[in-house]
Scaffold this motif. Structure first.
Motif, PDB file in Angstrom:
ATOM      1  N   ALA A   7       8.855  16.586 -10.670  1.00  0.00           N
ATOM      2  CA  ALA A   7       9.649  15.620  -9.786  1.00  0.00           C
ATOM      3  C   ALA A   7       8.288  15.223  -8.992  1.00  0.00           C
ATOM      4  O   ALA A   7       8.370  14.066  -8.494  1.00  0.00           O
ATOM      5  CB  ALA A   7      10.634  16.380  -8.944  1.00  0.00           C
ATOM      6  N   ASP A   8       7.470  16.001  -8.240  1.00  0.00           N
ATOM      7  CA  ASP A   8       6.598  15.742  -7.341  1.00  0.00           C
ATOM      8  C   ASP A   8       5.651  14.778  -8.197  1.00  0.00           C
ATOM      9  O   ASP A   8       5.222  13.693  -7.446  1.00  0.00           O
ATOM     10  CB  ASP A   8       5.561  16.948  -6.988  1.00  0.00           C
ATOM     11  N   ALA A  15       4.877   6.210  -6.383  1.00  0.00           N
ATOM     12  CA  ALA A  15       4.323   5.549  -5.198  1.00  0.00           C
ATOM     13  C   ALA A  15       2.987   4.971  -5.395  1.00  0.00           C
ATOM     14  O   ALA A  15       2.845   4.077  -4.619  1.00  0.00           O
ATOM     15  CB  ALA A  15       4.159   6.904  -4.470  1.00  0.00           C
ATOM     16  N   ARG A  16       2.296   5.301  -6.364  1.00  0.00           N
ATOM     17  CA  ARG A  16       1.020   4.421  -6.733  1.00  0.00           C
ATOM     18  C   ARG A  16       1.515   3.160  -7.061  1.00  0.00           C
ATOM     19  O   ARG A  16       0.284   2.014  -6.913  1.00  0.00           O
ATOM     20  CB  ARG A  16       0.404   5.269  -7.777  1.00  0.00           C
ATOM     21  N   MET A  17       2.414   2.596  -7.104  1.00  0.00           N
ATOM     22  CA  MET A  17       2.923   1.381  -7.407  1.00  0.00           C
ATOM     23  C   MET A  17       3.281   0.534  -6.147  1.00  0.00           C
ATOM     24  O   MET A  17       3.424  -0.676  -6.339  1.00  0.00           O
ATOM     25  CB  MET A  17       4.156   1.262  -8.553  1.00  0.00           C
ATOM     26  N   VAL A  18       3.513   1.102  -4.938  1.00  0.00           N
ATOM     27  CA  VAL A  18       3.596   0.529  -3.934  1.00  0.00           C
ATOM     28  C   VAL A  18       2.325   0.197  -3.305  1.00  0.00           C
ATOM     29  O   VAL A  18       1.478   1.162  -3.292  1.00  0.00           O
ATOM     30  CB  VAL A  18       4.507   1.335  -3.016  1.00  0.00           C
ATOM     31  N   ALA A  26       7.476   4.738   1.736  1.00  0.00           N
ATOM     32  CA  ALA A  26       8.139   4.751   0.656  1.00  0.00           C
ATOM     33  C   ALA A  26       8.469   6.219  -0.097  1.00  0.00           C
ATOM     34  O   ALA A  26       9.652   6.520  -0.398  1.00  0.00           O
ATOM     35  CB  ALA A  26       7.639   3.860  -0.456  1.00  0.00           C
ATOM     36  N   THR A  27       7.365   6.876   0.111  1.00  0.00           N
ATOM     37  CA  THR A  27       7.493   8.444  -0.413  1.00  0.00           C
ATOM     38  C   THR A  27       8.403   9.105   0.399  1.00  0.00           C
ATOM     39  O   THR A  27       9.319   9.980   0.050  1.00  0.00           O
ATOM     40  CB  THR A  27       5.966   8.861  -0.467  1.00  0.00           C
ATOM     41  N   MET A  28       8.184   9.050   1.781  1.00  0.00           N
ATOM     42  CA  MET A  28       9.183   9.796   2.831  1.00  0.00           C
ATOM     43  C   MET A  28      10.613   9.415   2.321  1.00  0.00           C
ATOM     44  O   MET A  28      11.550  10.244   2.495  1.00  0.00           O
ATOM     45  CB  MET A  28       8.571   9.628   4.230  1.00  0.00           C
ATOM     46  N   GLY A  54      16.468   8.948  -6.106  1.00  0.00           N
ATOM     47  CA  GLY A  54      15.956   8.547  -4.818  1.00  0.00           C
ATOM     48  C   GLY A  54      15.202   7.247  -4.722  1.00  0.00           C
ATOM     49  O   GLY A  54      15.562   6.530  -4.051  1.00  0.00           O
ATOM     50  N   TRP A  55      14.151   7.205  -5.834  1.00  0.00           N
ATOM     51  CA  TRP A  55      13.411   6.283  -5.735  1.00  0.00           C
ATOM     52  C   TRP A  55      14.274   4.914  -6.191  1.00  0.00           C
ATOM     53  O   TRP A  55      14.139   3.878  -5.445  1.00  0.00           O
ATOM     54  CB  TRP A  55      12.295   6.328  -6.988  1.00  0.00           C
TER      55      TRP A  55
END
Length: 103
Positions: A7-8, A15-18, A26-28, A54-55
């Motif tokens: 999951a991590d 997140a690397r796509m943001v 976004a991660t938080m 969640g994403w």
């Protein structure tokens, strides 16, 4: 709340796509949503499914169709998340742009 390594890793990949300036926010946000989903399910560990859900919830509804290819590229099945992809959950359906002030 505990997170599985998978999951991590999934969250880090997403997140690397943001853009870097928004990545931490976004991660938080996605972490909070995923942990809320896990809590609602009565589990004490976030797995890949909760992380992906969640994403999806932090992604604006009009951009969720673009997540289908992303989900597939990560080796997951988009059908598994169809309900979330079609739902406005996480977003205020009444949200509108502020009226133009005419200035």
């Amino acid at each position: 709340m505990e997170w599985t390594e998978e999951a991590d890793n999934l969250l880090a990949s997403l997140a690397r796509m943001v853009p870097e300036t928004l990545r931490e926010l976004a991660t938080m946000s996605a972490r909070g949503e995923a942990e809320g989903i896990a809590s609602e399910a009565g589990v004490n560990e976030v797995d890949v499914d909760e992380a992906m859900r969640g994403w999806i919830r932090i992604t604006p509804p009009e951009q969720r169709n673009g997540l289908i290819a992303v989900i597939e590229s990560l080796g997951l099945e988009p059908e598994r998340y169809a309900e979330e992809l079609e739902s406005p959950e996480g977003w205020d359906e009444e949200f509108e742009e502020p009226p133009d002030s005419g200035m």
